[in-house]
Scaffold this active site. Structure first.
Site, PDB file in Angstrom:
ATOM      1  N   TYR A 145     -21.492  -2.976  -4.104  1.00 31.77           N
ATOM      2  CA  TYR A 145     -22.036  -2.798  -5.466  1.00 31.77           C
ATOM      3  C   TYR A 145     -21.313  -3.693  -6.473  1.00 31.77           C
ATOM      4  CZ  TYR A 145     -23.452   1.573  -3.171  1.00 31.77           C
ATOM      5  OH  TYR A 145     -23.917   2.488  -2.292  1.00 31.77           O
ATOM      6  N   ASP A 222      11.243  -2.051  -3.766  1.00 30.37           N
ATOM      7  CA  ASP A 222      11.727  -1.703  -5.107  1.00 30.37           C
ATOM      8  C   ASP A 222      13.252  -1.774  -5.165  1.00 30.37           C
ATOM      9  OD1 ASP A 222      11.435   0.337  -3.273  1.00 30.37           O
ATOM     10  OD2 ASP A 222      10.933   1.885  -4.718  1.00 30.37           O
ATOM     11  N   ASP A 246       6.656 -13.248  -1.864  1.00 30.90           N
ATOM     12  CA  ASP A 246       6.186 -14.116  -2.951  1.00 30.90           C
ATOM     13  C   ASP A 246       6.758 -13.613  -4.280  1.00 30.90           C
ATOM     14  OD1 ASP A 246       4.705 -16.122  -4.272  1.00 30.90           O
ATOM     15  OD2 ASP A 246       3.124 -14.690  -4.729  1.00 30.90           O
ATOM     16  N   ASP A 250      10.064 -15.300  -6.766  1.00 34.39           N
ATOM     17  CA  ASP A 250      10.034 -15.661  -8.193  1.00 34.39           C
ATOM     18  C   ASP A 250      11.262 -15.069  -8.888  1.00 34.39           C
ATOM     19  OD1 ASP A 250       7.550 -16.895  -7.836  1.00 34.39           O
ATOM     20  OD2 ASP A 250       6.806 -16.189  -9.774  1.00 34.39           O
TER      21      ASP A 250
END
Ligand code: GGG
Length: 354
Positions: A145, A222, A246, A250
């Site tokens: 949808y 975390d 990834d 950074d």
């Protein structure tokens, strides 16, 4: 004299500025090491997309395959959705050439300031190893949808024992080769993702058993993010999935001073296909075309390329020249708090080379 054919894809935005600078450095260094580099430039990316509707042509992979390595700048354009640019160029190359090991070193160069208080040059020195062909980046999913109020999106992460095993083994072998702390940290989220990430944990333990001299640590992503900030000096080799690594790389790039200093290698460790070398940063449209981008991430990526091509003395020479230019501190691009241009930063490296 050995000749290597290097496919060059400057790509988009600042990629078009940093790649020529890396070429200047390569052209200076290679002859000293009795190596000839035959550059083959491919003008693929956003402009190609605007003209032809594709980021690269249908036969692109066949054109790249005979090359010894690929030097890439960046992909991304403000007028094209990011998933189109990434899935149209960077990700298909990584997958087609089974570049399953993405290696992202984080080293705090003497003379560069970390945003963390009190860290001196050399005190942060680790490598993030990113699984690069499957995981959360698997091109598996779809919409139901689409564009309707009740739309549904499915994005399936694919984790295979083979895929995990080979990247974890690569990380352990790297820790042995680096011969520093001999410590591998595995990053997952296996408390929440009880299928894929517990498969990762079990595979990690199986591989670790084959490397009794390497210390191990397992962290939830975390906690890993927190500990990158709290105790970055404790890490040596960090291995994680495509998405987690990834994001973490950074963070590691900024901890060592700038995204403009973060190189990377997309390796096929089995050397069946060309490997690809690129700065971690993207196309940075906000500063593109202004001569402000730091070329060092790409220059250091070019050094990783020479290392992979086993021209190791040349790789070390480039790294030493970058380190010397940074230690001297006279020339700095704006990301490092200076006002020097892209070209001046490269000139400073070239001066140290000669
Ligand atoms: N230097 C290549 C580049 O443009 N990287 C930006 C980027 O978004 N990369 C995504 C990824 O590495 O997964």
């Amino acid at each position: 004299m050995k000749t290597f054919t290097i496919a060059v894809i400057p790509g988009d935005g600042v990629g078009r500025e940093v790649v020529p600078q890396a070429r200047r450095v390569l052209e200076r260094v290679a002859p000293k090491h009795r190596v000839a580099l035959a550059f083959q430039e491919f003008d693929w990316g956003a402009e190609h997309y605007f003209r032809w509707g594709h980021m690269m042509p249908a036969g692109a992979i066949d054109l790249l395959q005979p090359c010894d390595a690929i030097l890439l700048g960046a992909v991304g354009h403000p007028d094209i959705p990011d998933h189109t640019t990434l899935n149209g160029l960077l990700l298909p190359i990584r997958r087609a050439f089974d570049q399953y090991a993405n290696v992202r070193p984080a080293y705090l160069y003497p003379g560069v300031e970390s945003p963390l208080a009190g860290r001196k040059g050399g005190e942060i020195d680790f490598v993030v190893v990113r699984e690069n062909t499957e995981g959360e980046y698997a091109p598996v999913g779809g919409f139901v949808y689409q564009y309707q109020p009740e739309e549904v999106a499915v994005q399936t992460a694919i984790f295979t024992r083979r895929g995990i095993e080979r990247i974890v083994r690569f990380a352990f072998e790297l820790a042995v080769k680096r011969d520093k702390k001999k410590r591998v940290t595995s990053v997952t989220k296996s408390n929440a993702q009880g299928y894929s990430m517990t498969l990762w944990d079990r595979t990690f333990q199986d591989v670790a058993a084959q490397f009794p001299d390497v210390e191990t640590e397992s962290l939830l992503v975390d906690a890993a993010a927190m500990n990158f900030v709290r105790r970055p000096e404790s890490f040596d080799v960090v291995v994680g999935s495509n998405l987690f690594s990834d994001i973490l790389s950074d963070l590691s790039a900024i901890l060592v001073g700038s995204m403009g200093l973060a190189p990377s290698a997309n390796l096929d460790p089995l050397r069946r296909f060309p490997s690809m070398f690129e700065p971690v940063h993207g196309s940075a449209p906000d500063i593109a075309g202004k001569g402000l981008v730091n070329p060092l991430a790409t220059i250091l990526s070019a050094a990783m390329m020479l290392d992979h091509l086993q021209v190791t003395a040349a790789a070390r020479e480039i790294e030493a020249a970058v380190a010397a230019a940074l230690a001297e501190g006279k020339v700095r691009t704006p990301d490092l708090g200076g006002a020097s241009s892209t070209e001046e930063m490269t000139d400073a490296v070239l001066e140290k080379l000669s």
